[in-house]
Structure formats: C-alpha cells, structure tokens
Design a protein around this motif. Sequence first.
Motif, PDB file in Angstrom:
ATOM      1  N   LEU A   1      12.101 -68.954  59.780  1.00 35.47           N
ATOM      2  CA  LEU A   1      10.986 -69.892  59.605  1.00 35.47           C
ATOM      3  C   LEU A   1      10.254 -70.120  60.919  1.00 35.47           C
ATOM      4  CD1 LEU A   1      12.890 -72.479  57.368  1.00 35.47           C
ATOM      5  CD2 LEU A   1      11.432 -70.575  56.625  1.00 35.47           C
ATOM      6  N   LEU A   2      10.918 -69.762  62.021  1.00 35.43           N
ATOM      7  CA  LEU A   2      10.335 -69.992  63.341  1.00 35.43           C
ATOM      8  C   LEU A   2       9.743 -68.725  63.954  1.00 35.43           C
ATOM      9  CD1 LEU A   2      13.363 -72.066  64.744  1.00 35.43           C
ATOM     10  CD2 LEU A   2      11.270 -72.976  63.727  1.00 35.43           C
ATOM     11  N   LEU A   3      10.202 -67.549  63.448  1.00 35.80           N
ATOM     12  CA  LEU A   3       9.783 -66.294  64.065  1.00 35.80           C
ATOM     13  C   LEU A   3       8.539 -65.732  63.395  1.00 35.80           C
ATOM     14  CD1 LEU A   3      13.256 -64.508  64.333  1.00 35.80           C
ATOM     15  CD2 LEU A   3      11.994 -65.636  66.179  1.00 35.80           C
ATOM     16  N   GLU A   4       7.787 -64.931  64.192  1.00 33.27           N
ATOM     17  CA  GLU A   4       6.660 -64.195  63.597  1.00 33.27           C
ATOM     18  C   GLU A   4       7.236 -62.984  62.866  1.00 33.27           C
ATOM     19  OE1 GLU A   4       4.061 -63.181  66.775  1.00 33.27           O
ATOM     20  OE2 GLU A   4       3.880 -65.272  67.432  1.00 33.27           O
ATOM     21  N   SER A   5       6.388 -62.344  62.077  1.00 33.41           N
ATOM     22  CA  SER A   5       6.860 -61.238  61.228  1.00 33.41           C
ATOM     23  C   SER A   5       7.530 -60.119  62.045  1.00 33.41           C
ATOM     24  CB  SER A   5       5.669 -60.702  60.426  1.00 33.41           C
ATOM     25  OG  SER A   5       6.014 -59.494  59.837  1.00 33.41           O
ATOM     26  N   GLY A   6       6.879 -59.723  63.143  1.00 37.40           N
ATOM     27  CA  GLY A   6       7.424 -58.648  63.980  1.00 37.40           C
ATOM     28  C   GLY A   6       8.763 -59.038  64.586  1.00 37.40           C
ATOM     29  N   GLN A   7       8.832 -60.294  64.985  1.00 38.22           N
ATOM     30  CA  GLN A   7      10.082 -60.776  65.594  1.00 38.22           C
ATOM     31  C   GLN A   7      11.202 -60.835  64.557  1.00 38.22           C
ATOM     32  OE1 GLN A   7       8.411 -64.467  67.013  1.00 38.22           O
ATOM     33  NE2 GLN A   7       8.304 -63.723  69.129  1.00 38.22           N
ATOM     34  N   GLU A   8      10.811 -61.156  63.321  1.00 36.01           N
ATOM     35  CA  GLU A   8      11.844 -61.234  62.279  1.00 36.01           C
ATOM     36  C   GLU A   8      12.472 -59.869  62.033  1.00 36.01           C
ATOM     37  OE1 GLU A   8      10.645 -62.721  58.426  1.00 36.01           O
ATOM     38  OE2 GLU A   8      12.646 -62.240  57.659  1.00 36.01           O
ATOM     39  N   SER A   9      11.651 -58.815  62.100  1.00 32.25           N
ATOM     40  CA  SER A   9      12.230 -57.490  61.867  1.00 32.25           C
ATOM     41  C   SER A   9      13.184 -57.112  63.001  1.00 32.25           C
ATOM     42  CB  SER A   9      11.139 -56.432  61.673  1.00 32.25           C
ATOM     43  OG  SER A   9      10.479 -56.214  62.882  1.00 32.25           O
ATOM     44  N   VAL A  10      12.907 -57.596  64.210  1.00 26.68           N
ATOM     45  CA  VAL A  10      13.854 -57.371  65.322  1.00 26.68           C
ATOM     46  C   VAL A  10      15.158 -58.130  65.042  1.00 26.68           C
ATOM     47  CG1 VAL A  10      14.278 -57.712  67.788  1.00 26.68           C
ATOM     48  CG2 VAL A  10      12.022 -57.009  67.011  1.00 26.68           C
ATOM     49  N   ALA A  11      15.007 -59.352  64.556  1.00 20.38           N
ATOM     50  CA  ALA A  11      16.200 -60.160  64.243  1.00 20.38           C
ATOM     51  C   ALA A  11      17.038 -59.476  63.166  1.00 20.38           C
ATOM     52  CB  ALA A  11      15.777 -61.559  63.799  1.00 20.38           C
TER      53      ALA A  11
ATOM     54  N   PRO B   1       9.084 -59.608  49.206  1.00 22.88           N
ATOM     55  CA  PRO B   1       7.794 -59.227  49.801  1.00 22.88           C
ATOM     56  C   PRO B   1       7.925 -59.092  51.318  1.00 22.88           C
ATOM     57  CG  PRO B   1       7.560 -61.138  48.350  1.00 22.88           C
ATOM     58  CD  PRO B   1       9.012 -60.899  48.507  1.00 22.88           C
ATOM     59  N   ALA B   2       7.073 -58.242  51.889  1.00 18.74           N
ATOM     60  CA  ALA B   2       7.113 -58.049  53.352  1.00 18.74           C
ATOM     61  C   ALA B   2       6.982 -59.393  54.055  1.00 18.74           C
ATOM     62  CB  ALA B   2       5.992 -57.108  53.772  1.00 18.74           C
ATOM     63  N   GLY B   3       7.781 -59.604  55.070  1.00 18.44           N
ATOM     64  CA  GLY B   3       7.725 -60.841  55.852  1.00 18.44           C
ATOM     65  C   GLY B   3       8.505 -61.986  55.246  1.00 18.44           C
ATOM     66  N   SER B   4       9.139 -61.737  54.091  1.00 16.69           N
ATOM     67  CA  SER B   4       9.911 -62.821  53.458  1.00 16.69           C
ATOM     68  C   SER B   4      11.144 -63.147  54.298  1.00 16.69           C
ATOM     69  CB  SER B   4      10.343 -62.388  52.060  1.00 16.69           C
ATOM     70  OG  SER B   4      11.378 -63.243  51.601  1.00 16.69           O
ATOM     71  N   PRO B   5      11.423 -64.459  54.462  1.00 16.66           N
ATOM     72  CA  PRO B   5      12.639 -64.822  55.223  1.00 16.66           C
ATOM     73  C   PRO B   5      13.917 -64.424  54.499  1.00 16.66           C
ATOM     74  CG  PRO B   5      11.629 -66.774  54.253  1.00 16.66           C
ATOM     75  CD  PRO B   5      10.697 -65.637  53.995  1.00 16.66           C
ATOM     76  N   ASN B   6      13.782 -64.102  53.194  1.00 17.48           N
ATOM     77  CA  ASN B   6      14.981 -63.760  52.420  1.00 17.48           C
ATOM     78  C   ASN B   6      15.712 -62.544  52.977  1.00 17.48           C
ATOM     79  OD1 ASN B   6      14.491 -65.874  50.795  1.00 17.48           O
ATOM     80  ND2 ASN B   6      13.641 -64.706  49.089  1.00 17.48           N
ATOM     81  N   TYR B   7      14.959 -61.589  53.539  1.00 20.98           N
ATOM     82  CA  TYR B   7      15.620 -60.410  54.114  1.00 20.98           C
ATOM     83  C   TYR B   7      16.596 -60.829  55.225  1.00 20.98           C
ATOM     84  CZ  TYR B   7      13.128 -56.620  51.783  1.00 20.98           C
ATOM     85  OH  TYR B   7      12.667 -55.727  50.857  1.00 20.98           O
ATOM     86  N   PHE B   8      16.122 -61.739  56.051  1.00 19.06           N
ATOM     87  CA  PHE B   8      16.984 -62.197  57.151  1.00 19.06           C
ATOM     88  C   PHE B   8      18.205 -62.918  56.583  1.00 19.06           C
ATOM     89  CE2 PHE B   8      18.513 -65.340  60.156  1.00 19.06           C
ATOM     90  CZ  PHE B   8      18.632 -64.596  61.313  1.00 19.06           C
ATOM     91  N   TRP B   9      17.941 -63.770  55.602  1.00 26.47           N
ATOM     92  CA  TRP B   9      19.068 -64.546  55.050  1.00 26.47           C
ATOM     93  C   TRP B   9      20.065 -63.638  54.331  1.00 26.47           C
ATOM     94  CZ3 TRP B   9      14.917 -68.529  53.343  1.00 26.47           C
ATOM     95  CH2 TRP B   9      14.688 -69.406  54.402  1.00 26.47           C
TER      96      TRP B   9
END
Lengths: 245, 345
Positions: B38-48, B172-180
């Motif tokens: 919820l805090l990261l940008e899309s590109g940063q989330e893919s790194v995470a 969907p692309a950029g969804s936080p669900n991937y991270f979770w």
Amino acid sequence: MSPIVSVEHLGKSFGGLRAVHNVSFNVEPGEVLGIIGPNGAGKTTLFNCMAGMFPPSTGTVHYQSENVTSWSDAKLARAGMVRTFQLMRPFGSMTVLENVAVAAAARGAKERDAMAQAWEILQRVGLDHYATRTSKDLPTAGLKRLELARAMALHPKVLLLDEVLAGLVPTERQPVIDLLLSIRDNGVTLLFVEHVMQAVMALSDRVLVLNHGETLAYGTPSEVVANPEVIEAYLGDEVTNVDSK
Amino acid sequence: MSETLIQTVPSPLHKKKFFDGNMVALVIIVAAVVPLPLLLESGQESVAIRILIFAMLGLSWNIMSGFGGMFSFGHAAYFGLGAYSSSILLVNFGISPWIGMVVGMAVAAIYGVIVGWLCFRYKLKGTYFALATFAFAEMLRIIVQSSQAVNAAVGYNVPLIKGSSWWLMQFPAGSPNYFWLGLILLTGCLLATIMFARSKTGQFAVAIREDEEAASSIGIPVLRYKLKVIAISASIGAVAGVFYTQFYLFIDPELAFGAYRSIEAILIPVVGGVGTIWGPLVGSVLLAPLNDITAAILRNPPPFLDFLQGQSGLDVMLYAVLIILVILFLPKGIFGSIKDKVTRK
C-alpha cells in the motif's frame, strides 16, 4: 549363558593387505574384554567390522545370538551395540546437550524425552555444566566424555570403545576408568581397544592380543602379561609388573 | 570438572519452547511488511515480490545445502519442475495453480529423491555431488527445451483472466494481492524452515552434515534422512517456481531450469548466512533489488559515473564484488556472522 557377542573366523583384507585374519572370540554378558596390540595390529579394523562400519571379508559376527555380519552400523547401534571413535567426532556446531539428545532421538526417544535423557547422562558423566556450550569448545577430556555420553544415550548393551583414554593425561584417566566401571556395573558389556596397560589391567576380565591382524594371545590379564610372545611383540618388560584387578 | 557443580547446574531444558525467538521474529517481520504494497509504487512492488521469490529459492537451497550439507548446484531443477507442473496443469487442463503447486512439490521431491539416491548409491560427495546435481538440472533443461509436448523452447504463457482470482493466483497488474500471496507462501516456507530446524529431521540433518560416519554410528539412518531433507528442500524450491510463473505469467526452459537460477539459489544464502534460518531472507533483500538499482544507475548515472551510460552488466559486477567482500570479511554470511558474534558474547 550364551555369549552376547560372538566373533568367528573374522577377516578383513584391503586389496592385498590383510588387516585382520581369522580372529575368533566370545564375550559373555557383562564381561569386559580388553583388546591390545601394537599399532597396525588390526584392532580398529576389527572394531569397524564388528560395528558394521564395513563388512568383513570372511567370518561372522553374532550379537545376542543373531547373525549381524551384514548389518549397518546405524542398525547395530539402534539394536544396542555401539562404538566410539579413537579421534573424537563431536557434531561441532551443536551444543553438548544436543549432541547427546540427537543420539537419544536416533534410538527413538521423542524430542522432549531425548533432551531429558541427555541431561541425565550429562550429569552422570560430569558434563552438565558444559551442556549449553558448543561441543567444539570442549577440551580433550570433555570430548572423550561426550563420546561416552553419546554412546550411553543409545542405552547400549555392548560398547565398543576405541582408545577412550588416548590423549588424556594420567590425572584425567582415573575418572574415565571409574566411569567405565560404573557403566559396566550397570550390566553393559565392554570391549575396548587400549594402549594404556594400567586401564587394561584394571578393567579387563579377559584380554585379546592382536599382532599383524591375528590373535597372538587370549586369556585373563595375568595370563596375557606373562605370555612371552606378548611380551616380545608388544609389552616389552615394563608392564609385566602392572597388577591386574 | 568439579563434582559440586554437578548438583548446582540448572537444567537447560526449560529453554525449549514452541513460541521461541524465531517464531516471534517471524510474526514481527510479517506484521511489519503486510502494509508494504500500500506504500510502494508499482515498480517498487515488483522488486519487493522478487525479494519474496528469491527468499523462497534461497530457503530451499539452504535446507539441503546449509542445514543438510549437500551442496546443490542444480536447484533450478526444483524451481523449474514446480513452474512447469503448475503451468502445464493450468494451461492444458485449467487446474488451479494451488493444486499445481502441490503436484509440483511432489514432482520436485520425487525427482530430488531419485537424483539424490543415484548420487549416494555411487557415493558422490562434495564437488562431485554438486556437479551431478548441476548435470541433472541441465539435462532437464535440454529435455524440456527440445520436447514439443511441453512447448519446447517457447515455454508457457499463463492465460489471462478478467478481474482477480485467488484460486487462479491471478490479479490485475499492480494489485497488492500478488505481494500478499507471495508473503503467505514465504511465511509458509519460513515456518517450514523453523519447524525443520527444530525437528528430529533437522537435528539429524545437521548431525549428518557435521560427521556422516559419527551420525551413522549413533543409529541415524543417514541415507533415509538425506533423501528426506532433499525432498523438503525440493518442495520449497517448487513453491518458488510456481509463484514466479504466476507473477510473471510466463515461463520457458531457460528461466525455469537455467544455470543462472541455480546460481541465484546459492548466492542468496551465501550472502545472507548459510545454515541459518534468516540468512536467505537477508540475502534476498540485498540481492533481489540489485538488477533494478543497477538498471536505474545505468539509465541515468550520476556525473562521476557518466562513462557507464548505456553499458550493461553492472549488476553482475556488483554481484561479484559483493560475493568477494562477503567471502573475505563475512565468511558465514551477513546474518551468520552477526549471529556468531552475538552468541559468542
């Protein structure tokens, strides 16, 4: 009473080298058998064959009347015939307590029981105050006791001890001899390879002498030390005055 | 060894608790990173998310090679078998990746046990064992690459769906669900590692690693436990492969079974701390963003690094420098060295 361990015509060759040849003996339950001989006589090879480290080339080993010649060392250990090593082999990254507990677990104890049993054994061998230290930090005398403690965790009926006193200074030997005597008093049969004649005479009911892989003599300690062939091949004159137990 | 001490030393048995320091750390770390997407940008989330995948892969290698002492140079095989099992089931039969994951874990475990058994049957150890694992992984890559039944070199594209589906592991692309989703899987892998380390199997694995003959002499069935450890490790590697495919929606033989994947699996715990629970996580946090950081530097370098503009390969150089530094100054890895210092105090 039938023997707890029976070795018949045991032999082991490595290529052209005949390390052990036609060795036979019986060990009664509760007996202490000392095995002596010059370096290279085949003592450790005999132990390795008996303990299932590698199969003998010829002959058989019976344990509790069962032919165990082809058993692995792990299976034999779980069945109660356990060996220790001449060079101490602790699991270095584990604590002293874990070293013993892992042996209890290998016998089938549940984790909590294994820890409790390990703790009791450490108290018995006098290593309890090292319990949480890593085993690689132990001094030589401590490592020797740890080898014994680990073997005891398997509730052995027969212990094969390979030079358990080697590397100990004379003052450190007596407590280990006392410990071995207390293990024997609990009904454990002991077979031990040793160069320290004081211990051999103090502990052994009978002594087997090996030379060039063959039996040179077999009898009570006083018979063996009086045997001229043994004196010539191994003892020399100095130990013939050591008292037997 | 004073006799009086024997009576006075308190038993260390009370120290064994289920909810120990590692479990507390796991809860804190998971709780701390849950809000991250919820805090990261899309590109940063893919790194995470890449950190999560790297960590799973590193944990997998660490079980077999760190705890078990069987140096694997072929972890790509487990990763690839997981990735391909779930992809084949999803693309050809529409079966959920969750089921694909279970199948992938089983396939990887069976493969690992067979390869392990063959290696131990012929008494391969150390370098020879490592080379054998590498050879088998390469063999898998070549077989998959040349086999039309599994789309050969083309690989698999995961079919896109509309909207979100936890069952199909697609959002969907950029969804936080991937991270979770990745966090749930990584938490499972970390939990498995913690449980493994304190289990009888884990203790036996360490004993075998320390001295195989001594372990056998105290009754540990060495072969059985080595194979068990490989199966656990392979299963975790397969989980990483499944999640990778579901996140990137694509897999091919090189990405799945390539040697680079096996090297990644090694480097992560080596940098973080081999044979420690948290080492792979530390290693992945450092190594996973390296590509992105170097790409950003090369795209728009600071004035003193102008000569790097348009170049490539900086990430590989940094990898190499990092490894050299770690081996020279922190031979037990970052977490391993810190742990060593703390426990020695």
